[in-house]
Design a protein around this motif. Structure first.
Motif, PDB file in Angstrom:
ATOM      1  N   GLU A  70       5.466   6.894  -7.964  1.00 24.12           N
ATOM      2  CA  GLU A  70       3.901   6.838  -7.389  1.00 24.12           C
ATOM      3  C   GLU A  70       2.976   5.769  -6.485  1.00 24.12           C
ATOM      4  N   ILE A  71       3.750   5.171  -6.330  1.00 22.45           N
ATOM      5  CA  ILE A  71       3.553   4.252  -5.185  1.00 22.45           C
ATOM      6  C   ILE A  71       4.048   4.775  -3.862  1.00 22.45           C
ATOM      7  N   LYS A  72       4.516   5.422  -3.171  1.00 18.29           N
ATOM      8  CA  LYS A  72       5.277   6.324  -2.372  1.00 18.29           C
ATOM      9  C   LYS A  72       3.950   7.389  -2.790  1.00 18.29           C
ATOM     10  N   LYS A  73       3.898   7.768  -3.212  1.00 20.14           N
ATOM     11  CA  LYS A  73       2.854   8.752  -3.068  1.00 20.14           C
ATOM     12  C   LYS A  73       1.293   8.320  -2.638  1.00 20.14           C
ATOM     13  N   ASP A  74       0.971   7.018  -3.347  1.00 23.38           N
ATOM     14  CA  ASP A  74      -0.329   6.505  -2.853  1.00 23.38           C
ATOM     15  C   ASP A  74      -0.233   6.214  -1.353  1.00 23.38           C
ATOM     16  N   MET A  75       0.820   5.570  -1.170  1.00 24.45           N
ATOM     17  CA  MET A  75       1.022   4.891   0.117  1.00 24.45           C
ATOM     18  C   MET A  75       1.122   6.961   1.396  1.00 24.45           C
ATOM     19  N   GLN A  76       1.674   7.531   0.803  1.00 19.22           N
ATOM     20  CA  GLN A  76       1.263   9.325   1.506  1.00 19.22           C
ATOM     21  C   GLN A  76       0.184   9.208   1.536  1.00 19.22           C
ATOM     22  N   SER A  77      -0.610   9.344   0.666  1.00 15.16           N
ATOM     23  CA  SER A  77      -2.148   9.992   0.883  1.00 15.16           C
ATOM     24  C   SER A  77      -2.855   8.965   1.798  1.00 15.16           C
ATOM     25  N   SER A  78      -2.379   8.284   1.734  1.00 11.76           N
ATOM     26  CA  SER A  78      -3.535   7.031   2.387  1.00 11.76           C
ATOM     27  C   SER A  78      -3.149   7.565   4.227  1.00 11.76           C
ATOM     28  N   LYS A  79      -2.132   7.274   3.977  1.00 10.09           N
ATOM     29  CA  LYS A  79      -1.666   7.346   5.355  1.00 10.09           C
ATOM     30  C   LYS A  79      -2.068   8.685   6.903  1.00 10.09           C
ATOM     31  N   GLU A  80      -2.201   9.447   5.068  1.00  4.81           N
ATOM     32  CA  GLU A  80      -2.372  11.306   5.364  1.00  4.81           C
ATOM     33  C   GLU A  80      -4.143  11.214   6.319  1.00  4.81           C
ATOM     34  N   LYS A  81      -5.191  10.838   4.979  1.00  2.00           N
ATOM     35  CA  LYS A  81      -6.339  10.198   4.973  1.00  2.00           C
ATOM     36  C   LYS A  81      -6.534   9.226   6.533  1.00  2.00           C
ATOM     37  N   LYS A  82      -5.425   8.178   6.308  1.00  2.00           N
ATOM     38  CA  LYS A  82      -5.673   7.945   7.821  1.00  2.00           C
ATOM     39  C   LYS A  82      -5.675   8.988   9.328  1.00  2.00           C
ATOM     40  N   ASP A  83      -4.239   9.347   8.906  1.00  2.08           N
ATOM     41  CA  ASP A  83      -4.608  10.426  10.129  1.00  2.08           C
ATOM     42  C   ASP A  83      -5.108  10.823  10.707  1.00  2.08           C
ATOM     43  N   LYS A  84      -5.755  11.764   9.165  1.00  2.00           N
ATOM     44  CA  LYS A  84      -7.597  12.722   9.587  1.00  2.00           C
ATOM     45  C   LYS A  84      -8.317  11.759  10.451  1.00  2.00           C
ATOM     46  N   MET A  85      -8.779  10.528  10.248  1.00  2.00           N
ATOM     47  CA  MET A  85      -9.315  10.180  10.032  1.00  2.00           C
ATOM     48  C   MET A  85      -9.247   9.623  11.639  1.00  2.00           C
ATOM     49  N   MET A  86      -8.142   9.311  12.092  1.00  2.00           N
ATOM     50  CA  MET A  86      -8.598   8.722  13.344  1.00  2.00           C
ATOM     51  C   MET A  86      -8.690  10.434  14.372  1.00  2.00           C
TER      52      MET A  86
END
Length: 101
Positions: A70-86
């Protein structure tokens, strides 16, 4: 130039002292893909201050009962959001520079 927080210079023993996590726990989180230390030519793991902060966050979540997947899934989701924002920010800068819509 990279931030001092990103430089991988800390040994696993020092990470153990800073976080209170056992060496085995730290290695386990690496095995699960939650943390990515660099390796020296002799295979010694090296961590950054950002890695130490991340390990503390992981430890807090584990204490709350959150599973590693679950932690890994949350980390990946957070990274994807940051990438989209960038991507949106860069696109906006590009469009503003070239006066595009």
């Amino acid at each position: 130039m990279s931030s001092y927080k990103e430089k991988k210079v800390i040994s696993i023993g020092t990470v153990n002292e800073l976080t209170g996590l056992s060496v085995r726990q730290i290695r386990y989180y690496e095995e699960k893909g939650l943390i990515y230390p660099e390796r020296t030519t002799r295979g010694t793991r090296r961590y950054s201050f950002s890695d130490v902060e991340l390990l503390l966050q992981i430890a807090d979540k584990r204490e709350e009962g959150v599973q590693t997947y679950e932690i890994k899934k949350d980390m990946q989701s957070s990274k994807e959001k940051k990438d989209k924002m960038m991507e949106r920010m860069l696109r906006g800068q590009f469009n503003a520079h070239f006066k595009m819509r």
